[in-house]
Design a protein around this motif. Structure first.
Motif, PDB file in Angstrom:
ATOM      1  N   ALA A 112      65.363  50.223  39.074  1.00 38.95           N
ATOM      2  CA  ALA A 112      65.192  48.959  38.350  1.00 38.95           C
ATOM      3  C   ALA A 112      63.792  48.392  38.575  1.00 38.95           C
ATOM      4  O   ALA A 112      63.156  47.895  37.640  1.00 38.95           O
ATOM      5  CB  ALA A 112      66.252  47.945  38.796  1.00 38.95           C
ATOM      6  N   GLU A 115      61.287  50.494  36.569  1.00 39.63           N
ATOM      7  CA  GLU A 115      61.441  50.188  35.143  1.00 39.63           C
ATOM      8  C   GLU A 115      60.784  48.851  34.803  1.00 39.63           C
ATOM      9  O   GLU A 115      60.033  48.748  33.835  1.00 39.63           O
ATOM     10  CB  GLU A 115      62.916  50.173  34.764  1.00 39.63           C
ATOM     11  N   SER A 116      61.047  47.820  35.602  1.00 46.72           N
ATOM     12  CA  SER A 116      60.464  46.508  35.302  1.00 46.72           C
ATOM     13  C   SER A 116      58.951  46.510  35.529  1.00 46.72           C
ATOM     14  O   SER A 116      58.220  45.868  34.793  1.00 46.72           O
ATOM     15  CB  SER A 116      61.125  45.416  36.138  1.00 46.72           C
ATOM     16  N   TYR A 117      58.483  47.241  36.521  1.00 48.58           N
ATOM     17  CA  TYR A 117      57.057  47.286  36.809  1.00 48.58           C
ATOM     18  C   TYR A 117      56.307  48.029  35.722  1.00 48.58           C
ATOM     19  O   TYR A 117      55.257  47.580  35.261  1.00 48.58           O
ATOM     20  CB  TYR A 117      56.816  47.957  38.163  1.00 48.58           C
ATOM     21  N   SER A 119      57.211  48.505  32.645  1.00 46.53           N
ATOM     22  CA  SER A 119      57.321  47.884  31.332  1.00 46.53           C
ATOM     23  C   SER A 119      56.670  46.507  31.279  1.00 46.53           C
ATOM     24  O   SER A 119      56.639  45.865  30.247  1.00 46.53           O
ATOM     25  CB  SER A 119      58.787  47.790  30.917  1.00 46.53           C
ATOM     26  N   SER A 120      56.107  46.053  32.392  1.00 47.32           N
ATOM     27  CA  SER A 120      55.481  44.731  32.410  1.00 47.32           C
ATOM     28  C   SER A 120      54.019  44.830  31.991  1.00 47.32           C
ATOM     29  O   SER A 120      53.462  45.906  31.820  1.00 47.32           O
ATOM     30  CB  SER A 120      55.574  44.138  33.824  1.00 47.32           C
TER      31      SER A 120
END
Length: 123
Positions: A112, A115-117, A119-120
Motif C-alpha cells: 500500500a 502504491e501510494s508513493y 502514484s503521488s
C-alpha cells in the motif's frame, strides 16, 4: 592440485573459522545471539558454542540461511557476491522472524505504501 590451479583455497574450514564467520554473518544481519538461536531453533547456549568451538549441523545451517546467513561464506569463507547489503539483510532477517499473519500484514502495508508513493506527485 586442481584447486590450486583454479586459485581456490585448499585449506579445510576449521571450527574456529566457522564460529568467527557465524558471528560475522549474525552481526552483518544485525542479530543478537538470542535472535540467531531462535532462527536456528536451538537454545541460546547451543548457539553460543557454535560461535566458540562447535559446528552447527546441516539442518541448523539451513534454518540460518532462511533468515539471511550466507552459508557458503560460513562454511568455506567464500563470500556470495549476490549477498544483500547489511541494511537489506537485516530487514529480511527481521521479517523472517515474524509469524505468517504478521508477515502478511507487513507485506500488505508495504504494498500500500509503494502504491501510494509511486502514484503521488512526489516523484
Amino acid at each position: 592440485m586442481i584447486a590450486t590451479i583454479l586459485g581456490m583455497s585448499t585449506k579445510k574450514p576449521t571450527i574456529v573459522n566457522i564460529g568467527i564467520r557465524l558471528r560475522d554473518e549474525r552481526m552483518r544481519l544485525g542479530l543478537t545471539q538470542s535472535d540467531a538461536a531462535k532462527a536456528a531453533d536451538v537454545g541460546f547456549s547451543t548457539y553460543q558454542t557454535w560461535e566458540k568451538d562447535r559446528s552447527p549441523n546441516a539442518e541448523a545451517l539451513a534454518r540460518l540461511h532462511s533468515v539471511g546467513f550466507d552459508i557458503l561464506y560460513v562454511v568455506t569463507g567464500i563470500k556470495d557476491e549476490s549477498t544483500l547489503s547489511n541494511e537489506d539483510s537485516s530487514l529480511l532477517a527481521r521479517l523472517n522472524q515474524l509469524d505468517d499473519k504478521a508477515r502478511r500484514a507487513w507485506l500488505a502495508s508495504a504494498a500500500a505504501f509503494v502504491e501510494s508513493y509511486t502514484s503521488s506527485d512526489l516523484l
